[in-house]
Design a protein around this motif. Structure first.
Motif, PDB file in Angstrom:
ATOM      1  N   TRP A   1       0.804  -1.214   0.000  1.00  0.00           N
ATOM      2  CA  TRP A   1       0.000   0.000   0.000  1.00  0.00           C
ATOM      3  C   TRP A   1       0.841   1.270   0.000  1.00  0.00           C
ATOM      4  CZ3 TRP A   1      -5.230   0.776  -0.446  1.00  0.00           C
ATOM      5  CH2 TRP A   1      -6.019  -0.379  -0.473  1.00  0.00           C
TER       6      TRP A   1
ATOM      7  N   VAL B   1       2.090   9.495  -3.770  1.00  0.00           N
ATOM      8  CA  VAL B   1       0.852  10.266  -3.646  1.00  0.00           C
ATOM      9  C   VAL B   1       0.983  11.599  -4.376  1.00  0.00           C
ATOM     10  CG1 VAL B   1      -0.722  11.374  -2.015  1.00  0.00           C
ATOM     11  CG2 VAL B   1       0.288   9.147  -1.466  1.00  0.00           C
TER      12      VAL B   1
ATOM     13  N   ARG C   1       3.667   6.106   5.636  1.00  0.00           N
ATOM     14  CA  ARG C   1       2.502   5.296   5.236  1.00  0.00           C
ATOM     15  C   ARG C   1       1.928   4.541   6.425  1.00  0.00           C
ATOM     16  NH1 ARG C   1      -1.378   3.638   5.028  1.00  0.00           N
ATOM     17  NH2 ARG C   1      -2.583   2.513   3.440  1.00  0.00           N
TER      18      ARG C   1
ATOM     19  N   GLY D   1       0.788  10.393   3.422  1.00  0.00           N
ATOM     20  CA  GLY D   1       1.229  10.143   2.061  1.00  0.00           C
ATOM     21  C   GLY D   1       2.478  10.928   1.718  1.00  0.00           C
TER      22      GLY D   1
ATOM     23  N   GLU E   1      -6.617   6.444  -1.124  1.00  0.00           N
ATOM     24  CA  GLU E   1      -5.520   5.483  -1.055  1.00  0.00           C
ATOM     25  C   GLU E   1      -5.823   4.294  -1.945  1.00  0.00           C
ATOM     26  OE1 GLU E   1      -3.666   4.841   2.734  1.00  0.00           O
ATOM     27  OE2 GLU E   1      -4.938   6.353   3.681  1.00  0.00           O
TER      28      GLU E   1
END
Length: 203
Positions: A19, A23, A146, A151, A187
């Motif tokens: 993940w 960003v 994160r 971000g 996200e």
């Protein structure tokens, strides 16, 4: 005794890596200063060649400074667009490649090639290890951010010398990254460039 990282932790670490995204779409609300300080302290645990710790993080807060960085991006981005043609150029023009106007926190991250810390250990034959040490620190900051719901966006479409002057950095410092930091608008576990189809149709 050293800690034992069990299976649940290992699974969570895998999720963190999955993940971690670059960003570009940030909320404009402020990042709490204690949280930012914590992320910087976690970054400083990063390995570096000869324990040189050559990273230099300069925060870019001033309106004039940020406007100058945005101008550098706009010019460099227009030049990059001219390298493409047809559908690829049209797709490039639609991409959002920075969060310079929205990100509440921004850093110009440099490598101090003149640092005396570490006494040159480990870099006589590979002086580029100083730069790699800064990249490792940025990666550590990114993952820590994160994990705390923050971000990070790495902006590379900039003129390094322009940014060095904007930031007021000494001549011996090399720009490694310009980072936008803040809470993300959304996200995803799929990179934005993949979502946009940038890799499709490669020859």
């Amino acid at each position: 005794m050293p800690p034992v990282f069990d299976s649940p932790f290992q699974d969570k670490l895998g999720e963190l890596l999955s993940w971690r995204r670059d960003v570009r779409r940030f909320r404009t609300d402020a990042l709490p200063e204690p949280l930012l300080a914590k992320l910087i302290s976690l970054m400083e645990l990063s390995p570096s060649v000869g324990h040189s710790q050559p990273w230099r993080w300069l925060r870019i807060d001033g309106a004039a400074q940020r406007a100058a960085v945005q101008a550098s991006f706009s010019r460099c981005n227009a030049e990059a667009l001219s390298d493409y043609e047809g559908e690829r150029a049209a797709l490039y023009a639609r991409l959002k490649l920075e969060g310079l106007r929205e990100a509440p926190v921004q850093f110009a991250v440099f490598c101090d090639h003149g640092t005396l810390q570490g006494h040159g250990l480990g870099r006589r034959t590979m002086p580029e290890m100083l730069d790699y040490s800064v990249v490792a620190a940025i990666t550590q900051f990114w993952l820590a951010a994160r994990a705390h719901g923050v971000g990070v966006g790495w902006v590379s479409i900039l003129d390094p010398e322009e940014v060095r002057h904007i930031a007021g950095a000494p001549p011996g410092w090399k720009l490694v990254a310009y980072l936008c930091v803040g809470f993300p608008v959304e996200e995803h576990d799929v990179p934005e460039l993949v979502q946009a189809g940038w890799e499709k149709g490669r020859s």
